[in-house]
Design an enzyme around this catalytic site. Structure first.
Site, mmCIF file in Angstrom:
data_model
loop_
_atom_site.group_PDB
_atom_site.id
_atom_site.type_symbol
_atom_site.label_atom_id
_atom_site.label_comp_id
_atom_site.label_asym_id
_atom_site.label_seq_id
_atom_site.Cartn_x
_atom_site.Cartn_y
_atom_site.Cartn_z
ATOM 1 N N HIS A 36 0.833 -1.222 0.000
ATOM 2 C CA HIS A 36 0.000 0.000 0.000
ATOM 3 C C HIS A 36 0.861 1.264 0.000
ATOM 4 O O HIS A 36 0.438 2.302 0.509
ATOM 5 C CB HIS A 36 -0.952 0.047 1.205
ATOM 6 C CG HIS A 36 -1.700 -1.221 1.454
ATOM 7 N ND1 HIS A 36 -2.945 -1.474 0.949
ATOM 8 C CD2 HIS A 36 -1.342 -2.338 2.150
ATOM 9 C CE1 HIS A 36 -3.352 -2.686 1.333
ATOM 10 N NE2 HIS A 36 -2.385 -3.230 2.052
ATOM 11 N N SER A 68 15.882 19.941 -17.768
ATOM 12 C CA SER A 68 14.789 20.853 -18.098
ATOM 13 C C SER A 68 15.365 22.037 -18.858
ATOM 14 O O SER A 68 16.474 22.490 -18.559
ATOM 15 C CB SER A 68 14.120 21.328 -16.811
ATOM 16 O OG SER A 68 13.442 22.544 -17.044
ATOM 17 N N LYS A 88 17.273 20.387 -12.715
ATOM 18 C CA LYS A 88 16.469 19.187 -12.915
ATOM 19 C C LYS A 88 17.199 18.036 -13.591
ATOM 20 O O LYS A 88 17.970 18.236 -14.520
ATOM 21 C CB LYS A 88 15.246 19.538 -13.770
ATOM 22 C CG LYS A 88 14.258 20.435 -13.069
ATOM 23 C CD LYS A 88 13.330 19.657 -12.170
ATOM 24 C CE LYS A 88 12.126 19.214 -12.981
ATOM 25 N NZ LYS A 88 11.324 18.260 -12.253
ATOM 26 N N GLU A 107 9.788 7.232 -17.781
ATOM 27 C CA GLU A 107 8.451 7.786 -18.054
ATOM 28 C C GLU A 107 7.952 7.360 -19.432
ATOM 29 O O GLU A 107 6.776 7.042 -19.614
ATOM 30 C CB GLU A 107 8.472 9.310 -17.954
ATOM 31 C CG GLU A 107 8.579 9.793 -16.520
ATOM 32 C CD GLU A 107 8.787 11.302 -16.440
ATOM 33 O OE1 GLU A 107 7.993 11.959 -15.774
ATOM 34 O OE2 GLU A 107 9.743 11.814 -17.061
ATOM 35 N N LYS A 144 -1.796 -5.924 -39.035
ATOM 36 C CA LYS A 144 -0.342 -5.740 -39.060
ATOM 37 C C LYS A 144 0.164 -4.483 -38.351
ATOM 38 O O LYS A 144 1.119 -4.544 -37.583
ATOM 39 C CB LYS A 144 0.163 -5.774 -40.507
ATOM 40 C CG LYS A 144 0.253 -7.203 -41.027
ATOM 41 C CD LYS A 144 0.575 -7.274 -42.494
ATOM 42 C CE LYS A 144 -0.620 -7.035 -43.369
ATOM 43 N NZ LYS A 144 -1.751 -7.952 -43.166
HETATM 44 N N1 ARG Z 1 -2.906 -6.792 -48.124
HETATM 45 C C1 ARG Z 1 -3.757 -7.897 -47.783
HETATM 46 C C2 ARG Z 1 -3.695 -8.117 -46.262
HETATM 47 O O1 ARG Z 1 -2.854 -7.585 -45.642
HETATM 48 C C3 ARG Z 1 -3.286 -9.122 -48.492
HETATM 49 C C4 ARG Z 1 -4.365 -10.100 -48.829
HETATM 50 C C5 ARG Z 1 -5.308 -9.483 -49.748
HETATM 51 N N2 ARG Z 1 -6.233 -10.410 -50.246
HETATM 52 C C6 ARG Z 1 -7.299 -10.015 -50.937
HETATM 53 N N3 ARG Z 1 -8.012 -10.904 -51.396
HETATM 54 N N4 ARG Z 1 -7.581 -8.753 -51.129
HETATM 55 O O2 ARG Z 1 -4.495 -8.847 -45.705
#
Ligand code: ARG
Length: 461
Positions: free
Chosen positions: A154, A275, A281, A288, A323
């Protein structure tokens, strides 16, 4: 790539909207490996002759060289995605032969194969960085072995512990992170190639040979599942989120303990900033930023969880959104881990401040209660008695361990002349000699054990 059934070019703004080359170009080396493996698979099932396969691979080598030599080629490309980029380049070089490589395959399986390869490589890289961080933590714990500090719950001083014990609590969390990263690396380690767009490849490609060629341990088992599955990415994002949380906790401890109220930590110049206004500082910006970026990593996990929620089976274009969050989380977590390892290795502790901060008698109150327990007093009574001692000594402004024996006997007849001697920091520390406890012997063993486990973990990298 797919224009035959269309009468009109894509709307320009839409084309920019749907393109993924801006971020999936980092899959290029994996795309090239996949293309080489696929050319060999097509040779084995007679779609390409040996000579054609060789020509295609020579062209892929050429494309690889050119991308390395001419970064502008990638930067200025209008390719839709990394798969389109390589296929177009191949066709530019080889004409109709270049048009043969896409036989029997789909970008749906290519993208998920490369994404799995990315996670496997990324996880390996991150594991190495976490091992280095654990090594730095062990190094610091060894350097300050024996130095006590106030252990807190705590955020209130609770019991004395060893500084090394505190540091290895962080180290222990990072060991668990290694397991989670390893788990993600394993779930990613199945090759989807040969599953086609969704139903399986119509040519008799050897899926096992393809998987082996690309360094996968196993095959995925259902073509529909293969193109739609992203839980390996969730596993990696979860592992990174937990690691980032652990890094954030370490950062918070360092920031707090470096603040003037504590003054335990001496921030390394090389991981701190000044700073622009206040000359005195020294700010813990490395910690951070690590604390701050952990939110971004957790956000990436949430982003993919929400993207996947509500999708039907099979490939959907929504999956292209997998991605960016994962790439960003990987880059940030890797950087955070490396910076944390460097900062830990360079951190110093103010040992006299740490010793000073455990002078408060409250820190050995548990010890006083345990003293009474050892003399046969039931624990609840002992707790009550010591509570009154602490209360009254606070009011009087003197340490109860220094009170005359007759006065102490007024609180409990079990108190003897050995009372004060039982209440030292050293006694308190050395009593906690269970496995995982803070006694110096236990911490020494824990450090040796951690070194052994780290050596084993490093072998797995
Ligand atoms: N750029 C697409 C992705 O990242 C690749 C696959 C695309 N496939 C499609 N049928 N448009 O998923």
């Amino acid at each position: 790539m797919w224009g035959g059934r269309f009468e009109q070019e894509p709307n320009r703004a839409f084309y920019e909207f749907e393109r993924s080359f801006g971020f999936d170009k980092r899959l290029l080396p994996l795309e090239l490996s996949l293309d080489r493996a696929w050319s060999r698979a097509l040779e084995c099932c007679g779609i390409l002759s040996t000579a054609e396969g060789q020509q295609i691979r020579a062209a892929l080598d050429q494309i690889e060289k050119r991308t390395n030599a001419e970064p502008d080629w990638l930067a200025n490309s209008s390719a839709e995605d990394v798969h389109h980029f390589v296929e177009s380049a191949l066709i530019d070089l080889l004409g109709p032969l270049g048009q043969k490589l896409h036989s029997g395959r789909s970008r749906n399986e290519m993208v998920v194969t490369e994404f799995r390869m990315f996670v496997k490589e990324g996880a390996t890289e991150l594991r190495r960085a976490v091992c280095a961080l654990i090594g730095a933590t062990i190094g610091l714990a060894e350097k300050y072995f024996g130095c006590p500090m106030p252990g807190m719950t705590h955020m209130q001083a609770a019991q004395p512990i060893l500084l090394s014990h505190f540091l290895m609590a962080h180290g222990e969390a990072f060991f668990h992170d290694l397991d989670r990263i390893e788990f993600a690396r394993n779930t990613s380690d199945a090759c989807p190639l040969g599953t086609g767009a969704l139903g399986g490849c119509a040519f008799p490609v050897d899926r096992a040979a393809l998987a082996k060629d690309l360094g996968f341990a196993r095959l995925t088992r259902n073509s529909l599942d293969s193109v739609g599955r992203r839980d390996f990415a969730l596993d990696y994002l979860f592992a990174m989120t937990v690691l980032a949380g652990h890094l954030s906790r370490l950062a918070e401890d360092m920031i707090l303990f470096a603040s003037p109220g504590f003054g335990f930590v001496i921030l390394p110049d090389e991981y701190s900033t000044g700073s622009s206004l206040m000359p005195q500082k020294k700010n813990p910006d490395a910690w951070e930023l690590i604390r701050g970026k952990s939110g971004r990593v957790a956000g990436a996990l949430v982003s993919l969880v929400i993207t996947l929620k509500g999708l039907p089976s099979s490939y959907q274009r929504d999956l292209q959104e997998d991605k960016e969050p994962l790439f960003d989380a990987h880059d940030q977590t890797l950087a955070m881990t490396k910076i944390a390892a460097g900062a830990i290795a360079a951190t110093k502790f103010n040992q006299s401040k740490l010793r000073e901060s455990i002078q408060d008698e409250g820190l050995v109150a548990t010890e006083a209660a345990d003293y009474l327990v050892r003399k046969g007093v039931p624990f609840r009574q002992a707790h009550e008695t010591v509570g009154r001692l602490v209360h009254d000594s606070e009011r009087e402004g003197s340490r109860f361990s220094g009170w005359p024996l007759e006065k102490l006997k007024g609180y409990s007849s079990a108190i003897d002349s050995d009372f004060a001697g039982a209440l030292t920091i050293d006694v308190s520390l050395s009593r906690r000699n269970v496995i995982g406890g803070t006694a110096p012997t236990a911490v020494r063993n824990a450090l040796d054990d951690a070194k052994e486990r780290l050596a084993l973990a490093e072998k797995k990298n």
